[in-house]
Motif scaffolding. Structure first.
Motif, PDB file in Angstrom:
ATOM      1  N   THR A 107       6.779  10.480  -1.126  1.00  0.00           N
ATOM      2  CA  THR A 107       6.281  11.112  -2.353  1.00  0.00           C
ATOM      3  C   THR A 107       7.111  12.349  -2.691  1.00  0.00           C
ATOM      4  O   THR A 107       7.486  12.571  -3.855  1.00  0.00           O
ATOM      5  CB  THR A 107       4.799  11.492  -2.186  1.00  0.00           C
ATOM      6  OG1 THR A 107       4.029  10.307  -1.978  1.00  0.00           O
ATOM      7  CG2 THR A 107       4.292  12.210  -3.415  1.00  0.00           C
TER       8      THR A 107
ATOM      9  N   SER B 192       1.205   3.579  -3.366  1.00  0.00           N
ATOM     10  CA  SER B 192       0.717   4.956  -3.269  1.00  0.00           C
ATOM     11  C   SER B 192       1.819   5.952  -3.596  1.00  0.00           C
ATOM     12  O   SER B 192       1.604   6.932  -4.322  1.00  0.00           O
ATOM     13  CB  SER B 192       0.179   5.209  -1.852  1.00  0.00           C
ATOM     14  OG  SER B 192      -0.865   4.315  -1.545  1.00  0.00           O
TER      15      SER B 192
ATOM     16  N   MET C 123       0.823  -1.199   0.000  1.00  0.00           N
ATOM     17  CA  MET C 123       0.000   0.000   0.000  1.00  0.00           C
ATOM     18  C   MET C 123       0.866   1.262   0.000  1.00  0.00           C
ATOM     19  O   MET C 123       0.619   2.217  -0.758  1.00  0.00           O
ATOM     20  CB  MET C 123      -0.928  -0.027   1.216  1.00  0.00           C
ATOM     21  CG  MET C 123      -1.977   1.073   1.239  1.00  0.00           C
ATOM     22  SD  MET C 123      -1.416   2.484   2.165  1.00  0.00           S
ATOM     23  CE  MET C 123      -1.371   1.757   3.822  1.00  0.00           C
TER      24      MET C 123
ATOM     25  N   ILE D 206       3.960   7.987   3.461  1.00  0.00           N
ATOM     26  CA  ILE D 206       3.606   8.177   2.049  1.00  0.00           C
ATOM     27  C   ILE D 206       3.938   9.596   1.595  1.00  0.00           C
ATOM     28  O   ILE D 206       4.519   9.800   0.513  1.00  0.00           O
ATOM     29  CB  ILE D 206       2.105   7.863   1.850  1.00  0.00           C
ATOM     30  CG1 ILE D 206       1.852   6.378   2.046  1.00  0.00           C
ATOM     31  CG2 ILE D 206       1.649   8.289   0.457  1.00  0.00           C
ATOM     32  CD1 ILE D 206       0.376   5.995   2.019  1.00  0.00           C
TER      33      ILE D 206
END
Length: 297
Positions: free
Chosen positions: A168, A101, A97, A164
């Motif tokens: 990112t 993501s 996940m 995340i």
């Protein structure tokens, strides 16, 4: 007719000699390169071979036969015990996940940033690209305290969303730097033709730039997924709850608790590397196609 038949026979040996010598020389070089590649592959695969050998041994067999001996039986208790102890299914889902993501979001952010910098030609473009490059080169250890303080202040500490967002930004810094360089050489004729047809900037991005850049974006997606999957330090700091940790963190915790259990450690390492290998095998054709398209371009 006689002179015209004799000329090719006399010229043939003169032309064939350099070709034979060149073919022989390239053949020897090719064998040397092949030998070096095989030696390099053996060095790279040796640790994986050790893990594979010891993952299916019992602790008693490992103690008597050593790490290099072939297993005499298929011992699976190490894998089963590790799976149950760390709830490995939950760790797999967490890693998938988070890595998935980050890969999607980082590619989208990189595309938008690079479109503005490479094609939009915003002011201070070169300085902004250098800033992205410097941000990508900073070690994670230098970023950990500010990131910890900010995530704690906004209530994101010990959440997967914090990891995340952090990855990112980190991955998109590299993606922006790479894509901005690619978009800087984008064919202007296509952009001018789209502008003459009345296309807006959004339509130029999705109908002209995105389809042509899809191979490069696919390569970035694969690399972002694998890089994020293998990250250990930041998830170790930010994910302290057991049900939110990732596969590398679970392996690291096992190393600390069972330092001398080589068979369980090997089984855990094998379980941890299998998902990344499967992902790479699934997308290897996409990766090769993207790299080849970039080379041709």
């Amino acid at each position: 007719m006689t002179p015209t038949q004799a000329e090719p026979r006399a010229a043939a040996p003169v032309e064939s000699l350099p070709k034979r010598a060149d073919r022989h020389h390239r053949g020897a070089t090719r064998w040397l390169v092949l030998a070096l590649l095989i030696a390099g592959a053996a060095v790279v695969l040796f640790p994986f071979a050790i893990i594979l050998l010891n993952a299916f041994k019992s602790p008693a067999e490992y103690s008597t036969a050593g790490p290099l001996a072939l297993p005499t039986e298929l011992y699976l208790d190490g894998m089963i015990n590790f799976w149950k102890q760390v709830n490995f299914g939950q760790k797999l889902w967490n890693s998938f996940m988070i890595a998935g993501s980050v890969a999607v979001l980082a590619v989208v952010v990189s595309l938008f940033n690079a479109y503005a910098l490479g094609i939009g030609r915003v002011k201070g473009r070169l300085s902004i690209i250098v800033l992205f490059l410097i941000a990508n080169m900073l070690p994670h250890e230098a970023l950990i305290y500010p990131l910890y303080y900010m995530s704690n202040q906004v209530g994101l500490y010990n959440t997967q969303l914090a990891v995340i967002l952090i990855f990112t930004v980190i991955q998109s810094a590299f993606g922006t730097y790479l894509l901005a360089s690619v978009f800087g050489t984008f064919p202007k004729e296509l952009l001018e033709a789209a502008a003459l047809d009345g296309a807006s900037k959004w339509q130029v991005l999705w109908r002209v730039v995105f389809p042509i850049s899809r191979p490069t974006l696919s390569v970035l997606f694969v690399f972002f997924f694998i890089w994020t999957w293998n990250e250990f330090f930041i998830p170790l700091i930010f994910l302290i709850s057991n049900d939110r940790q990732t596969v590398p963190v679970a392996l690291g915790v096992l190393q600390g608790e069972r330092l001398m259990d080589a068979t369980t450690t090997s089984a855990a390492a094998l379980l941890g590397v299998i998902p990344a290998v499967i992902f790479f095998l699934i997308f290897q054709r996409t990766l090769a196609r993207g790299i080849t398209a970039g080379a041709v371009k």
